[in-house]
Enzyme design. Structure first.
Site, PDB file in Angstrom:
ATOM      1  N   HIS A  18     -24.308 -41.591 -19.289  1.00  0.00           N
ATOM      2  CA  HIS A  18     -24.004 -42.087 -20.632  1.00  0.00           C
ATOM      3  C   HIS A  18     -22.976 -41.158 -21.269  1.00  0.00           C
ATOM      4  O   HIS A  18     -23.109 -39.933 -21.195  1.00  0.00           O
ATOM      5  CB  HIS A  18     -25.279 -42.114 -21.479  1.00  0.00           C
ATOM      6  CG  HIS A  18     -25.051 -42.400 -22.932  1.00  0.00           C
ATOM      7  ND1 HIS A  18     -25.070 -41.418 -23.901  1.00  0.00           N
ATOM      8  CD2 HIS A  18     -24.779 -43.566 -23.590  1.00  0.00           C
ATOM      9  CE1 HIS A  18     -24.845 -41.957 -25.083  1.00  0.00           C
ATOM     10  NE2 HIS A  18     -24.655 -43.250 -24.928  1.00  0.00           N
ATOM     11  N   HIS A  50     -15.651 -39.956 -28.153  1.00  0.00           N
ATOM     12  CA  HIS A  50     -16.754 -40.628 -28.825  1.00  0.00           C
ATOM     13  C   HIS A  50     -16.247 -41.000 -30.222  1.00  0.00           C
ATOM     14  O   HIS A  50     -16.081 -40.125 -31.067  1.00  0.00           O
ATOM     15  CB  HIS A  50     -17.977 -39.710 -28.887  1.00  0.00           C
ATOM     16  CG  HIS A  50     -19.247 -40.444 -29.154  1.00  0.00           C
ATOM     17  ND1 HIS A  50     -20.378 -39.837 -29.638  1.00  0.00           N
ATOM     18  CD2 HIS A  50     -19.576 -41.753 -29.002  1.00  0.00           C
ATOM     19  CE1 HIS A  50     -21.346 -40.725 -29.767  1.00  0.00           C
ATOM     20  NE2 HIS A  50     -20.880 -41.896 -29.388  1.00  0.00           N
TER      21      HIS A  50
END
Length: 581
Positions: free
Chosen positions: A117, A163
């Site tokens: 992830h 991110h």
């Protein structure tokens, strides 16, 4: 001589008498039973391998190889010291050394897949650097699914990985792609899936298509823009790269992005953040799952997978997508609907899966028989902690996505699970999760299939791998072991030995028994800690072993650091016995 110096010297001297003086009584008795006149011959060792180690096919040649491998003076057999050296040696591991042995010719949906992830993050989810280094490290460990979040760079003319809407520093997409190509098949030749979370304009999608095509060339698996009717097998996709994402929409401008941020909660820390302790927070109990409101969830993929923007796609980008992802409109029933004409990937947060499993457990299992389910950590795990992976595996989820850059008990389970099948990153799901005629009910009460008896004899190696004042400045350590099962809720338990004071070579000689209703999904958890009266207990090593490949008999079990790296010397001597209920 000071008390401290005396104790260190004493421990050092007794370490060299370990093979004879520290052997557990049961080991001595077994040696006497299978030896004559203090020597275990080839025939005696062969009988020991068959009767105690349960190696039914062991030959005299196998026994002779063991004798030859143990450096001692007599090729005709083993004395007690040499026998003990064999039991504690690398030649006697706890897992069956089978390599890749699962059937690899079934569709991808029939396998648990080692999945990362936000694979590019070096630390926490909000402010750490983005880099290709954690991607490389994950691939070296056998991870087969790499996730990249792709965004326009600051000048809107190239593509970065970061991110989004956080303080993480970007890394160029091309650098990540090149590293994936270089390291994809170092640990395993089975396919690598790149899941893309796409936030691009059509012109940058076209640029990504060009990057991907030029970087991977012929190893890229691209079946075209249409959805597959069935997933190919890992065997047919050896050394291939697969792209998975939802057919993306037009890039949202800043205001729309801000609206999306407000809806998803990304970048916010809501409620209490999980606290990773010295060796990791204890794995959550699935019986006590924390079913929270949706407001805490970080929905990584837009739930609206409508077609209204598909005309804006770069067609060359759309053709790259081999595994189509996305959530259809409608409720949970529509999300879990099985289409006989095409397969797809669905993503759920850990909390969404926990909630859905209460009312739709069997439907989730049915969905995962043909389609792929990806589970990802909830948005409040800003410190890159993880969750109990069994919630995904017991429902057939193939991609249980984990933050691989940290450490902790949940990640130890992930490492342990994927030691199976030669560490290739693909595990064939148990038959009961694949049976279309009798859908497995994860909440059903099941009978005990087998019992596992575990004896923890002793441990050694800390004297070599740790500073001699690491555990206690003035005396040897006070070790205890924790042994248990991670599996379906009814199987999961942890037990503890007594604490042995002032001993670098603890001999616990304790036996535990574990009933198993679903041994196919069970992991044996082993930890060693050093008791500290005034502070938090010190960490002394850990490992997790898949029950499906655990060898019966007396075995040397190497322990790992908190990060999952094997220690040079620290091992436990343990015995494993499977008993029919």
């Amino acid at each position: 001589m000071s008390k401290q110096t005396y104790r260190v010297c004493f421990c050092f001297r007794r370490r060299f008498r370990l093979a004879v003086s520290e052997a557990p009584e049961e080991i001595k008795k077994l040696f006497e039973h299978y030896s004559e006149n203090g020597l275990m011959t080839v025939d005696g060792l062969q009988r020991f391998l068959i009767e105690i180690q349960k190696e039914d096919k062991a030959t005299r040649e196998d026994a002779q190889k063991i004798i030859d491998s143990v450096k001692h003076f007599n090729r005709k057999g083993l004395n007690l010291e040499a026998f003990f050296k064999y039991l504690f040696g690398d030649i006697n591991p706890p897992l069956v050394p089978l390599g890749v042995h699962h059937d690899m010719n079934a569709p991808l949906s029939h396998y648990f897949i080692h999945t990362g992830h936000n694979s590019y993050l070096t630390g926490n989810q909000l402010s750490s650097d983005c880099s290709d280094v954690p991607i490389i490290n994950a691939l070296k460990r056998g991870v087969r699914v790499i996730e990249l979040d792709i965004w326009p760079n600051s000048t809107k003319d190239d593509v970065d990985v970061l991110h989004g809407r956080t303080l993480t520093t970007p890394v160029e997409l091309i650098k990540c792609l090149r590293s994936i190509k270089e390291y994809a098949f170092v640990a395993s030749e089975y396919p690598v899936v790149i899941t893309l979370e796409d936030h691009l304009t059509p012109d940058l999608q076209a640029k990504v298509a060009e990057m991907v095509t030029q970087t991977f060339g012929d190893i890229l698996f691209s079946p075209g823009s249409e959805c597959l009717q069935e997933f190919p097998s890992p065997e047919s996709l050896k050394k291939r790269i697969i792209i998975s994402t939802k057919p993306p929409k037009e890039y949202l401008e800043a205001k729309e992005a801000k609206d999306k941020e407000d809806e998803s909660g990304k970048g916010k820390v809501k409620g209490k953040v999980d606290d990773e302790e010295a060796w990791g927070k204890e794995v959550s109990d699935l019986n006590e799952a924390d079913y929270k409101d949706d407001e805490d969830e970080d929905d990584e993929e837009d739930p609206d997978d409508g077609d209204k923007s598909q005309h804006a796609l770069a067609p060359e980008y759309k053709r790259l997508i081999a595994i189509h992802a996305g959530k259809p409109k409608g409720g949970l029933e529509e999300c879990l609907r099985v289409d006989p004409d095409k397969v797809r990937r669905l993503s759920m947060s850990e909390q969404q899966l926990e909630k859905a499993s209460v009312t739709h457990g069997k439907e989730i299992v049915r969905f995962t028989q043909r389609n792929i389910l990806r589970v990802y950590p909830k948005g409040t795990r800003v410190n890159s902690s993880n969750y109990n992976p069994l919630i995904g595996w017991m429902h057939g989820a193939q991609m249980v996505a984990f933050n691989m850059q940290g450490y902790g008990r949940s990640l130890w389970l992930m490492h342990g699970m994927f030691k199976a099948n030669g560490g290739c990153g693909y595990l064939k799901k148990p038959d009961f999760l694949l049976n279309p005629n009798e859908i497995f009910d994860p909440r059903a009460e099941l009978p005990v299939k087998k019992k596992l008896k575990v004896t923890v004899y002793m441990g050694e190696g800390w004297y070599y791998d740790f500073n001699h004042t690491h555990f206690d400045a003035y005396s040897p350590p006070d070790f205890y072991a924790r042994v248990g099962i991670a599996g379906v809720p009814v199987d999961s338990v942890m037990k503890k030995t007594k604490t042995l004071e002032d001993n670098w070579v603890p001999s616990w000689n304790e036996e535990f028994e574990f009933p198993l209703t679903v041994p196919e999904l069970a992991l044996l958890r082993i930890e060693v800690h050093e008791y500290d009266m005034s502070e938090k207990d010190d960490f002394g090593g850990q490992t997790c072993l898949p029950i499906s490949e655990l060898r019966s008999g007396i075995r040397a079990v190497p322990l790992n650091s908190r990060k999952g790296d094997k220690y040079n010397s620290v091992k436990l001597l343990m015995r494993f016995e499977f008993v029919d209920p």
